[in-house]
Design an enzyme around this catalytic site. Structure first.
Site, PDB file in Angstrom:
ATOM      1  N   ASP A   1      72.263  47.912  75.711  1.00  0.00           N
ATOM      2  CA  ASP A   1      72.488  49.331  76.008  1.00  0.00           C
ATOM      3  C   ASP A   1      73.844  49.828  75.512  1.00  0.00           C
ATOM      4  O   ASP A   1      74.011  51.026  75.269  1.00  0.00           O
ATOM      5  CB  ASP A   1      72.397  49.577  77.520  1.00  0.00           C
TER       6      ASP A   1
ATOM      7  N   GLU B   1      81.556  38.612  83.227  1.00  0.00           N
ATOM      8  CA  GLU B   1      80.871  39.668  83.982  1.00  0.00           C
ATOM      9  C   GLU B   1      81.841  40.240  85.009  1.00  0.00           C
ATOM     10  O   GLU B   1      82.462  39.491  85.759  1.00  0.00           O
ATOM     11  CB  GLU B   1      79.609  39.087  84.657  1.00  0.00           C
ATOM     12  N   GLN B   2      81.913  41.572  85.067  1.00  0.00           N
ATOM     13  CA  GLN B   2      82.885  42.190  85.972  1.00  0.00           C
ATOM     14  C   GLN B   2      82.517  42.038  87.449  1.00  0.00           C
ATOM     15  O   GLN B   2      83.394  41.988  88.310  1.00  0.00           O
ATOM     16  CB  GLN B   2      83.034  43.680  85.642  1.00  0.00           C
TER      17      GLN B   2
ATOM     18  N   ARG C   1      62.848  42.860  87.583  1.00  0.00           N
ATOM     19  CA  ARG C   1      63.981  42.640  86.662  1.00  0.00           C
ATOM     20  C   ARG C   1      64.934  41.567  87.182  1.00  0.00           C
ATOM     21  O   ARG C   1      65.547  40.852  86.404  1.00  0.00           O
ATOM     22  CB  ARG C   1      64.701  43.933  86.317  1.00  0.00           C
TER      23      ARG C   1
ATOM     24  N   TYR D   1      52.689  49.667  88.766  1.00  0.00           N
ATOM     25  CA  TYR D   1      52.122  48.373  88.384  1.00  0.00           C
ATOM     26  C   TYR D   1      52.461  47.305  89.427  1.00  0.00           C
ATOM     27  O   TYR D   1      53.434  47.444  90.165  1.00  0.00           O
ATOM     28  CB  TYR D   1      52.559  47.940  86.980  1.00  0.00           C
TER      29      TYR D   1
HETATM   30  C1  LIG Z   1      64.156  53.579  85.310  1.00  0.00           C
HETATM   31  C2  LIG Z   1      64.297  52.587  84.187  1.00  0.00           C
HETATM   32  C3  LIG Z   1      63.212  51.836  83.800  1.00  0.00           C
HETATM   33  C4  LIG Z   1      63.320  50.937  82.734  1.00  0.00           C
HETATM   34  N1  LIG Z   1      62.231  50.225  82.373  1.00  0.00           N
HETATM   35  C5  LIG Z   1      62.311  49.354  81.331  1.00  0.00           C
HETATM   36  C6  LIG Z   1      61.173  48.600  80.944  1.00  0.00           C
HETATM   37  O1  LIG Z   1      60.108  48.715  81.559  1.00  0.00           O
HETATM   38  N2  LIG Z   1      61.299  47.755  79.881  1.00  0.00           N
HETATM   39  C7  LIG Z   1      62.473  47.600  79.188  1.00  0.00           C
HETATM   40  O2  LIG Z   1      62.527  46.816  78.229  1.00  0.00           O
HETATM   41  N3  LIG Z   1      63.583  48.308  79.559  1.00  0.00           N
HETATM   42  C8  LIG Z   1      63.526  49.172  80.600  1.00  0.00           C
HETATM   43  N4  LIG Z   1      64.642  49.863  80.996  1.00  0.00           N
HETATM   44  C9  LIG Z   1      65.906  49.680  80.247  1.00  0.00           C
HETATM   45  C10 LIG Z   1      66.632  48.394  80.660  1.00  0.00           C
HETATM   46  O3  LIG Z   1      66.788  48.350  82.056  1.00  0.00           O
HETATM   47  C11 LIG Z   1      67.999  48.337  79.978  1.00  0.00           C
HETATM   48  O4  LIG Z   1      67.880  48.673  78.623  1.00  0.00           O
HETATM   49  C12 LIG Z   1      68.623  46.948  80.079  1.00  0.00           C
HETATM   50  O5  LIG Z   1      68.678  46.527  81.418  1.00  0.00           O
HETATM   51  C13 LIG Z   1      70.025  46.961  79.455  1.00  0.00           C
HETATM   52  O6  LIG Z   1      70.631  45.720  79.638  1.00  0.00           O
HETATM   53  P1  LIG Z   1      72.160  45.489  79.195  1.00  0.00           P
HETATM   54  O7  LIG Z   1      72.455  44.076  79.547  1.00  0.00           O
HETATM   55  O8  LIG Z   1      72.362  45.939  77.808  1.00  0.00           O
HETATM   56  O9  LIG Z   1      73.018  46.479  80.105  1.00  0.00           O
HETATM   57  P2  LIG Z   1      73.269  46.445  81.680  1.00  0.00           P
HETATM   58  O10 LIG Z   1      72.079  45.991  82.419  1.00  0.00           O
HETATM   59  O11 LIG Z   1      73.843  47.770  82.040  1.00  0.00           O
HETATM   60  O12 LIG Z   1      74.382  45.308  81.861  1.00  0.00           O
HETATM   61  C14 LIG Z   1      75.739  45.529  81.563  1.00  0.00           C
HETATM   62  C15 LIG Z   1      76.561  44.481  82.313  1.00  0.00           C
HETATM   63  O13 LIG Z   1      77.918  44.549  81.887  1.00  0.00           O
HETATM   64  C16 LIG Z   1      78.754  44.480  83.002  1.00  0.00           C
HETATM   65  N5  LIG Z   1      80.008  45.146  82.595  1.00  0.00           N
HETATM   66  C17 LIG Z   1      80.194  46.462  82.347  1.00  0.00           C
HETATM   67  N6  LIG Z   1      81.447  46.699  81.957  1.00  0.00           N
HETATM   68  C18 LIG Z   1      82.080  45.498  81.942  1.00  0.00           C
HETATM   69  C19 LIG Z   1      83.407  45.086  81.628  1.00  0.00           C
HETATM   70  N7  LIG Z   1      84.331  45.967  81.214  1.00  0.00           N
HETATM   71  N8  LIG Z   1      83.736  43.772  81.736  1.00  0.00           N
HETATM   72  C20 LIG Z   1      82.808  42.851  82.141  1.00  0.00           C
HETATM   73  N9  LIG Z   1      81.528  43.211  82.469  1.00  0.00           N
HETATM   74  C21 LIG Z   1      81.176  44.497  82.358  1.00  0.00           C
HETATM   75  C22 LIG Z   1      77.986  45.198  84.099  1.00  0.00           C
HETATM   76  O14 LIG Z   1      78.449  44.842  85.390  1.00  0.00           O
HETATM   77  C23 LIG Z   1      76.567  44.708  83.823  1.00  0.00           C
HETATM   78  O15 LIG Z   1      76.291  43.488  84.483  1.00  0.00           O
HETATM   79  C24 LIG Z   1      64.558  50.764  82.051  1.00  0.00           C
HETATM   80  C25 LIG Z   1      65.670  51.517  82.458  1.00  0.00           C
HETATM   81  C26 LIG Z   1      65.547  52.409  83.505  1.00  0.00           C
HETATM   82  C27 LIG Z   1      66.761  53.187  83.914  1.00  0.00           C
END
Ligand SMILES: Cc1cc2nc3c(=O)[nH]c(=O)nc-3n(C[C@H](O)[C@H](O)[C@H](O)COP(=O)(O)OP(=O)(O)OC[C@H]3O[C@@H](n4cnc5c(N)ncnc54)[C@H](O)[C@@H]3O)c2cc1C
Length: 412
Positions: free
Chosen positions: A298, A38-39, A112, A221
């Site tokens: 994502d 994790e960065q 979250r 909610y």
């Molecule tokens: C307003 C809003 C409401 C939402 N509501 C919902 C909901 O109700 N239900 C639901 O299921 N989803 C919801 N989502 C979507 C959800 O938040 C995301 O899909 C989810 O958090 C994605 O997780 P992730 O781990 O893929 O990405 P991220 O949470 O973006 O995590 C990526 C991680 O990688 C790290 N990183 C990045 N680049 C590097 C690198 N080069 N080297 C090392 N580490 C790195 C970052 O620091 C971060 O910790 C919502 C989103 C938004 C914006």
């Protein structure tokens, strides 16, 4: 200096968000040694509430984490859709016993950061190697391995997963696409109930409520067993449409909701008005796997939040890949190919549907009148529009809702 850690890990995951940690939990359960890079200086999540639909909570149950998720969250009674201008209810989805029996798991809302902590603790218990201050600059692919490269060292493993989120740098070899700005901005706020200025009788403490407005919506909610209240207000920015660089400010927020019902406008004062999130997604891509490198969460399928599915789909990615790669010395090529084939198809539909669902929420004029008539006509027990999503299985076999045939818990 030995700069290469061929470490003990079979899988290296880049990114410790909900997606990265969910993959770490699933893969350790499947028998693999995992390192997460994790960065950031600390593992954590910023932001507010998260809705978890049964396609995700069924998986959390299998991982033994659902009880804790429920204990730290809320089991809402209903998902209620209202018109933001007149405030009236259009329809609702009952999230009670029938819903839970149908999908084999509940609908839960949780802060979250609480979900992230639960996944983090599960990783610690499982012996995941969790590293911070570890920014990966690229992933090098080999024939039977891949290497996550950092400025000072690198980590070689059988598989490297890129879970680096919407702004993924590691997605570049897979696609030269850019994140697509929707022109909508989101304001969030999760505050203790005592700090809310909204009259108590206007708060639905048992429900998830969505108000649909022209070019705007509000979601409300409760969180943490009802100790907190979560709100998200989203609107189309006129300044963005005019091409202005500075868009989405609080004055635009107030203007966007000006014609809404007083109950809706009252919510705006209790949002975190000093920051906002521009809403982005990307179009689906067909390839997430190249040799021993794969995208997840994502980084693979960023979507607009209207279906509340981004984190749910990241959890489903994790369960799917681990299902294909269970046991010692799995055939990683076959596992990754199965993962790509199954998950790209499902998440592409969710990404596209999320955009369409948002348009339905934000319409005006005749379209609003027609939408409201259709929603009001819906039978409360009609699950047609959510079966495809909530009955989704992370494994190849589809989960069939219990009322139709079998037991979804056994299928998942
Ligand atoms: C307003 C809003 C409401 C939402 N509501 C919902 C909901 O109700 N239900 C639901 O299921 N989803 C919801 N989502 C979507 C959800 O938040 C995301 O899909 C989810 O958090 C994605 O997780 P992730 O781990 O893929 O990405 P991220 O949470 O973006 O995590 C990526 C991680 O990688 C790290 N990183 C990045 N680049 C590097 C690198 N080069 N080297 C090392 N580490 C790195 C970052 O620091 C971060 O910790 C919502 C989103 C938004 C914006």
């Amino acid at each position: 200096v030995d700069r290469t850690c061929t470490s003990a890990a079979e899988v290296v995951i880049v990114g410790g968000g909900i997606g990265g940690l969910a993959n770490a939990v699933a893969l350790t359960r499947a028998g693999h040694r995992v390192t997460v890079l994790e960065q950031a200086a600390q593992f954590g999540e910023v932001g507010a509430g998260l809705q978890l639909a049964p396609n995700a909570t069924r998986i959390l149950a299998r991982w033994g984490l659902l009880d804790e998720v429920i204990a730290r969250g809320v089991l809402p009674s209903r998902l209620v859709f209202r018109d933001a201008i007149d405030g009236t209810e259009l329809t609702h989805l009952d999230l009670g016993a029938d819903f839970r029996a149908r999908y084999g798991a509940p609908y839960v809302v949780i802060h979250r950061s609480d979900l992230h902590q639960i996944l983090y603790a599960a990783c610690q218990r499982a012996g995941v190697d969790l590293r911070t201050n570890a920014t990966v600059t690229r992933i090098d692919g080999g024939e039977h391995s891949a290497t996550a490269v950092l400025p000072e060292r690198s980590h070689e493993a059988a598989v490297v997963l890129a879970a680096d989120g919407l702004w993924s740098q590691l997605r570049r070899p897979f696609s030269d696409d850019k994140a697509v700005c929707s022109g909508f901005a989101a304001y969030r706020g999760a505050v203790p109930i005592a700090e809310l200025t909204i009259p108590r009788e206007d708060l639905a403490m048992q429900d998830v409520v969505v108000y649909f407005g022209p070019g705007c919506h509000l979601v409300q909610y409760p969180l943490r067993g009802g100790e907190m209240f979560n709100q998200v207000a989203v609107f189309r920015s006129a300044a963005y449409s005019r091409g202005e660089a500075d868009w989405g400010g609080p004055e635009e927020l107030d203007g966007a909701f000006a014609q809404c019902h007083p109950k809706v406008r009252a919510a705006l004062a209790t949002l975190w008005r000093d920051r906002h999130w521009p809403m982005f997604d990307r179009l689906p891509i067909e390839h997430w796997v190249d040799g021993r490198v794969a995208l997840t969460g994502d980084a693979a399928h960023p979507m607009l939040q209207y279906l509340a599915q981004g984190a749910c789909q990241a959890i489903a990615d994790a369960a799917n890949l681990a299902g294909h790669a269970a046991g010692a010395e799995p055939n990683w090529e076959a596992a990754l190919a199965g993962y790509q084939a199954e998950r790209t198809a499902v998440t592409a539909r969710v990404q596209r549907s999320a955009r369409f669902w948002g348009e339905t929420w934000h319409c005006d004029g005749l379209a609003r009148t027609l939408r409201n008539a259709l929603f009001r006509d819906r039978e409360i027990t009609d699950y047609r529009y959510v079966d495809w999503l909530y009955a989704q299985s992370p494994s190849p076999a589809p989960v069939v809702p219990r009322s139709v045939a079998r037991d979804p818990e056994k299928e998942a």
